[in-house]
Design a protein around this motif. Structure first.
Motif, PDB file in Angstrom:
ATOM      1  N   GLY A  99      54.937-184.418 -95.366  1.00  0.00           N
ATOM      2  CA  GLY A  99      54.583-183.021 -95.503  1.00  0.00           C
ATOM      3  C   GLY A  99      53.130-182.898 -95.906  1.00  0.00           C
ATOM      4  N   ALA A 100      52.752-181.761 -96.454  1.00  0.00           N
ATOM      5  CA  ALA A 100      51.392-181.592 -96.979  1.00  0.00           C
ATOM      6  C   ALA A 100      51.360-182.192 -98.379  1.00  0.00           C
ATOM      7  N   HIS A 133      57.881-184.767 -99.575  1.00  0.00           N
ATOM      8  CA  HIS A 133      59.271-184.736 -99.109  1.00  0.00           C
ATOM      9  C   HIS A 133      60.079-183.609 -99.749  1.00  0.00           C
ATOM     10  N   THR A 134      59.474-182.423 -99.752  1.00  0.00           N
ATOM     11  CA  THR A 134      60.174-181.210-100.165  1.00  0.00           C
ATOM     12  C   THR A 134      60.022-180.189 -99.042  1.00  0.00           C
ATOM     13  N   LEU A 135      60.910-179.217 -98.996  1.00  0.00           N
ATOM     14  CA  LEU A 135      60.772-178.187 -97.974  1.00  0.00           C
ATOM     15  C   LEU A 135      59.462-177.430 -98.157  1.00  0.00           C
ATOM     16  N   GLY A 136      58.993-177.322 -99.393  1.00  0.00           N
ATOM     17  CA  GLY A 136      57.699-176.695 -99.622  1.00  0.00           C
ATOM     18  C   GLY A 136      56.566-177.464 -98.980  1.00  0.00           C
ATOM     19  N   LYS A 159      59.809-180.135-110.281  1.00  0.00           N
ATOM     20  CA  LYS A 159      61.130-179.513-110.433  1.00  0.00           C
ATOM     21  C   LYS A 159      61.240-178.150-109.743  1.00  0.00           C
ATOM     22  N   ALA A 160      60.230-177.799-108.948  1.00  0.00           N
ATOM     23  CA  ALA A 160      60.309-176.536-108.209  1.00  0.00           C
ATOM     24  C   ALA A 160      61.232-176.634-107.001  1.00  0.00           C
ATOM     25  N   TYR A 161      61.446-177.859-106.503  1.00  0.00           N
ATOM     26  CA  TYR A 161      62.213-178.049-105.273  1.00  0.00           C
ATOM     27  C   TYR A 161      63.297-179.095-105.487  1.00  0.00           C
ATOM     28  N   ASP A 162      64.340-178.982-104.649  1.00  0.00           N
ATOM     29  CA  ASP A 162      65.361-180.026-104.662  1.00  0.00           C
ATOM     30  C   ASP A 162      65.023-181.079-103.607  1.00  0.00           C
ATOM     31  N   ILE A 163      65.926-181.999-103.396  1.00  0.00           N
ATOM     32  CA  ILE A 163      65.749-183.072-102.409  1.00  0.00           C
ATOM     33  C   ILE A 163      66.423-182.636-101.113  1.00  0.00           C
TER      34      ILE A 163
END
Length: 371
Positions: A47-48, A55-58, A151-155
């Motif tokens: 990802g960015a 490796h987060t959707l963000g 901790k802003a995103y899950d896996i």
């Protein structure tokens, strides 16, 4: 700073979770730019990951809105056979598992692809348990800004990444490619958790079936790529580690095949029998000298192209600590240097695409890409 973080989170949530509204337009026959239509191909590494925890959707959503042609998830397996996106199967460096007392008894030591590793492993967790964990920045000393999003995103699962890509293809009005790496293939095969057929099944169920579809499947191992060649028409990419090293599966088989041998004209011709592209360390193309400056280009790109292979080297990062000396900006190891000039040197050497942590910089160097 808290307000800025809140705005970033709101933006990413809008990009990630407006799938329902976006998919209402999915039946429109829109003219879209293909993922391979512009060169060099921009592969958003994890990802960015230069801006958001990897490796987060963000991270994937931000990379796409920055103009990346492909997003690159690394895949590992859960105990109940689900594909999730982590750079390692050891989870301690990329999520909050070490802070979770309910999982303290999962901490252990094992051999992973020839290395002794201690920590918490994806194969010891169910998907439901994985989904309770929160992603964290693995190199906070180099990327403290990213750590503010801990901790802003899950896996995410592999399917969730595909769903995100398909949704953002609509708002971006272009095709976005998916470029997964199968991590520790033989390790998971030995555990009865082979990921190769699962990756193929998920791709095929989502409509990715042909060699011209926007997909590359990559691995540092050889045997699993040859197996994949029999399972799918999707394009495969052979990754190259250190020249003196052997692919782990080949070491286990006792073939004595090294990456250096795979980088010769004959070796590249052999790779071309099962792969469409190669992903070498940057040093295969332009090595650095003792002063940590770029040296002269090798014949790797020329030889790979002669074998019919595209060349997508890894990994391009903007921080000084990763750059050749002549492109570093100051004495701060974490400040951004002149990544643009390093990229231009590799484009001059003839590469077809690049793995990059800051995809917006490569998009800027590439310039306007017409639909």
């Amino acid at each position: 700073m808290k307000e800025k973080r809140r705005v970033i989170l709101l933006l990413v949530k809008f990009l990630v979770f407006n799938i329902v509204n976006a998919t209402s337009f999915s039946d429109l026959n829109l003219k879209r730019r293909g993922a391979d239509d512009c060169k060099p191909v921009v592969v958003a590494h994890r990802g960015a990951s230069g801006y958001v925890p990897e490796h987060t959707l963000g991270a994937y959503a931000l990379a796409i809105t920055m103009g990346a042609d492909y997003v690159e998830p690394d895949l590992v397996m859960t105990s109940d056979g689900h594909l999730i996106s982590r750079h390692e199967n050891e989870l301690g460096h990329t999520c909050d598992v070490s802070q979770r007392p309910e999982f303290a008894n999962r901490y252990r030591t094992q051999n992973v692809s020839g290395k002794t590793v201690t920590g918490w492993f994806s194969e010891d967790f169910t998907l439901a348990e994985i989904k309770t964990l929160r992603a964290t920045e693995p190199i906070p000393l180099i990327r403290p800004g990213n750590a503010r999003l801990d901790k802003a995103y899950d896996i995410p699962t592999f399917q969730e990444i595909i769903d995100l890509v398909k949704a953002l293809e609509i708002s971006e009005n272009r095709t976005i490619g998916i470029y997964p790496e199968l991590k520790y293939g033989l390790h998971f095969q030995n555990l009865g958790l082979a990921m190769e057929p699962k990756v193929v099944d998920i791709f095929h169920r989502n409509g990715y079936t042909e060699k011209n579809d926007p997909v590359y499947i990559q691995s540092f191992e050889v045997s699993n790529l040859k197996k994949l060649k029999k399972l799918t028409n999707l394009r495969l990419l052979q990754l190259y580690g250190a020249p003196t090293a052997r692919p782990f599966d080949q070491a286990e088989l006792g073939t004595w095949l090294t990456y250096a041998r795979m980088a010769t004209p004959k070796g590249l011709a052999n790779v071309a029998e099962y792969a469409a592209a190669v992903g070498p360390q940057k040093s295969y193309i332009i090595p650095r000298n003792l002063a940590n400056n770029l040296g002269s280009p090798t014949n790797f790109v020329k030889d790979a192209h002669a074998a019919g292979l595209e060349v997508h080297p890894w990994t391009f990062r903007a921080e000084n600590v990763y750059l050749p000396k002549e492109f570093q900006s100051n004495n701060s190891s974490i400040a951004f240097g002149d990544l643009e000039s390093e990229i231009k040197a590799f484009l001059d050497a003839g590469v077809d695409g690049l793995f990059v942590d800051q995809p917006d910089i490569l998009v800027r160097v590439r310039g306007q890409c017409s639909d």
